[in-house]
Design an enzyme around this catalytic site. Structure first.
Site, PDB file in Angstrom:
ATOM      1  CG  HIS A 279      39.898  40.609  45.261  1.00 19.44           C
ATOM      2  ND1 HIS A 279      40.885  41.386  45.349  1.00 19.44           N
ATOM      3  CD2 HIS A 279      39.188  41.543  44.202  1.00 19.44           C
ATOM      4  CE1 HIS A 279      40.745  42.528  44.784  1.00 19.44           C
ATOM      5  NE2 HIS A 279      39.817  42.353  44.108  1.00 19.44           N
ATOM      6  CD  GLU A 280      36.064  39.844  42.512  1.00 21.05           C
ATOM      7  OE1 GLU A 280      35.517  40.778  42.819  1.00 21.05           O
ATOM      8  OE2 GLU A 280      37.097  40.274  41.639  1.00 21.05           O
ATOM      9  CG  HIS A 283      35.332  44.076  45.683  1.00 19.52           C
ATOM     10  ND1 HIS A 283      35.535  45.378  45.814  1.00 19.52           N
ATOM     11  CD2 HIS A 283      36.393  43.685  44.788  1.00 19.52           C
ATOM     12  CE1 HIS A 283      36.882  45.721  45.083  1.00 19.52           C
ATOM     13  NE2 HIS A 283      37.216  44.565  44.506  1.00 19.52           N
ATOM     14  CD  GLU A 309      41.195  46.231  44.349  1.00 12.65           C
ATOM     15  OE1 GLU A 309      39.683  46.266  43.943  1.00 12.65           O
ATOM     16  OE2 GLU A 309      42.050  45.429  43.823  1.00 12.65           O
TER      17      GLU A 309
HETATM   18 ZN    ZN Z   1      38.978  44.327  43.101  1.00 10.39          ZN
END
Ligand code: ZN
Length: 516
Positions: A279-280, A283, A309
């Site tokens: 997830h990170e 980003h 996101e």
């Molecule tokens: Zn996020």
């Protein structure tokens, strides 16, 4: 009035000089803001606890400097001149967008009375302190008066900064430029109508996948090496970034070549760190892919929180939970965790990642139920901003809505209305960007599958370069020059819609739970 070619030329030359001057001020503000980000990163990763109060002073001092730079009246005049200039209509798309957005940002800031800015900052610090106590003691009365104050101040902010907009839209616009609540609510209602029965179907299904294989012993030292290898493989550049440990994972940019991602570790549950990092790093890939030469200016900034996101969710859910990804990743994972994964197959692991388990807590939610958590917060905060719900009635409204969507009620307020920090921190209009991000991720992923022949085979071979390259060209390269809706439509050829998310969840979870 007629102008000779030479004087027109001179005027354009001076316009370019004015533009350069405005950019210089914006870059100076960006330097200060990145120092602020460096301190913020340290605060959440390494800072000793007793340093907190002095760090607060440091952060406040820098925030003051950044604010002063961004609201300097000289900059305002410069931007007003530029907005009426030839460059604003005839410059390159980047220059036109830079002028338009810098002027817009400036006006928005300048419309806020200094008293309101200070009061809001101070109230949110106190409200977050109250929230920590309230959550720990599950005591709604401890938080209630603070939330009253925060919502009142945010309503005031909304009407000052964008008097032309509905107050909720004014707040939403801070995170999702161009986002308007009626359109969001319409898509969310369709998503909710589809998801509630899907969740029920999964919960009541007799063929439920088990995640026991993920709940074995995964030594943290090996996890550290494993997740780093995965992040590197999907394209996160460790020469321009780092991975560190924290309690509440985040991604923060400290400079054009310095993107920090963080995670937390759980020795007896591998997905915490692995999916946190996917997830990170998603980003981070976006931040690393923004046009470097425009750092600190709108064309070098993220389009919106939902687009941000969408990038994290695309890697986390649409890549990281796919059978193709595990075809490649399972042999790698077995090298790092030979005992935990002995006798398992890629399919065992992949099935374990599709467990649907309704939870009272949003941050613990699975991919299917997560959006239900978000959509109820969107409806509740909007009702408060619109004056249709009193803060005092929030716990009852929360429990009633939770009961409708999940079929049970939270036993305590700590597991209900008190669980998130957002409202105490003044983040109102922020929640919907999570679910919009999930929708955009699904829509972008299906467009990527159409655009990249053999993407399945590439992922199964651990090759993610074409996918990242496509995201770089279509999404990252345009920075903030486009709003999220038009951007998604341009990239995918269709208006932004919940349709792809619904389809993807039904396909993947319907199969895993034998519902189809
Ligand atoms: Zn996020």
């Amino acid at each position: 009035m007629d102008q000779s070619p030479t004087s027109t030329h001179a005027a354009r030359g001076s316009e370019a000089a004015l533009f350069e001057q405005a950019c210089m001020t914006a870059r100076e503000a960006a330097v200060l803001a990145s120092v602020e980000a460096a301190l913020g990163w340290d605060e959440r990763t390494l800072m000793p606890p007793k340093a907190a109060s002095y760090r607060g002073e440091q952060a406040a001092a820098l925030a003051g400097l950044v604010h002063a730079k961004r609201t300097d009246p000289a900059l305002g005049e410069l931007l007003a001149t530029l907005a009426a200039s030839h460059l604003a209509s005839q410059g390159t798309p980047e220059i036109r967008a830079a002028i338009r957005l810098m002027a817009q940002d400036y006006e928005k800031q300048a419309r806020l009375p200094a008293r309101l800015v200070t009061e809001l900052a101070k109230t949110c610090v106190d409200a977050q302190q109250a929230w920590m106590v309230a959550r720990a003691e599950s005591s709604w009365p401890t938080l209630a008066p603070w939330l009253e104050k925060v919502f009142a101040l945010k309503r005031e902010q909304a009407s000052c900064q964008r008097p032309d907009l509905d107050p909720y839209d004014s707040l939403l616009d801070d995170y999702e430029p161009g986002g308007r609540w009626p359109a969001v609510a319409e898509r969310f209602e369709r998503l909710r109508t589809a998801l509630v029965p899907l969740v029920r179907g999964c919960v009541e299904s007799s063929s439920r996948p088990s995640d026991s294989v993920m709940r074995r012993h995964y030594p943290i030292r090996d996890q550290e090496r494993f997740v780093r290898a995965v992040a590197e493989r999907i394209g996160f550049d460790f020469q321009r970034g780092r991975l560190d440990t924290t309690d509440h994972p985040f991604c923060s940019t400290l400079g054009p070549d310095d993107c920090r991602i963080t995670t937390r570790w759980d020795e007896s549950y591998l997905p915490t760190a692995l999916f946190g990092v996917l997830h990170e790093a998603g980003h981070g890939l976006y931040e690393q892919g923004l046009p470097r030469e425009w750092f600190g200016l709108p064309p070098g900034e993220a389009a919106s929180l939902a687009i941000h996101e969408s990038q994290s969710r695309l890697w986390e859910n649409f890549v990281g939970r796919s059978p193709e990804f595990w075809e490649w990743c399972h042999p790698l994972a077995r090298e790092f965790f030979p005992e935990a994964l002995a006798g398992t197959t890629a399919a065992d692991v992949q099935a374990a990642l599709l467990v649907v388990e309704p939870s009272f807590i949003r941050v613990e939610a699975d991919e299917v139920t997560y959006n239900l958590h978000v959509m109820m917060r969107f409806d509740l905060e909007r009702a408060i901003v619109h004056g249709d719900l009193a803060v005092a009635d929030l716990p009852a409204a929360w429990n009633e809505r939770f009961g409708k969507d999940f079929g049970r009620r939270p036993p305590t307020d700590a597991e209900g209305v008190l669980q998130d920090i957002h409202w105490s921190a003044g983040l109102i209009g922020y929640f919907p960007t999570y679910t919009l991000g999930n929708m955009f991720a699904a829509q972008l992923m299906q467009a990527a599958e159409r655009a990249i022949p053999g993407l399945d085979r590439q992922m199964a071979a651990g090759e993610f370069g074409d996918l990242l390259g496509w995201l770089r060209r279509t999404v990252h390269a345009t920075g903030r020059t486009q709003e999220s809706g038009p951007l998604v439509e341009q990239v995918t050829g269709e208006p932004a819609s919940e349709r792809w998310l619904v389809e993807s969840l039904f396909r993947r979870y319907g199969t895993a739970y034998g519902l189809t």
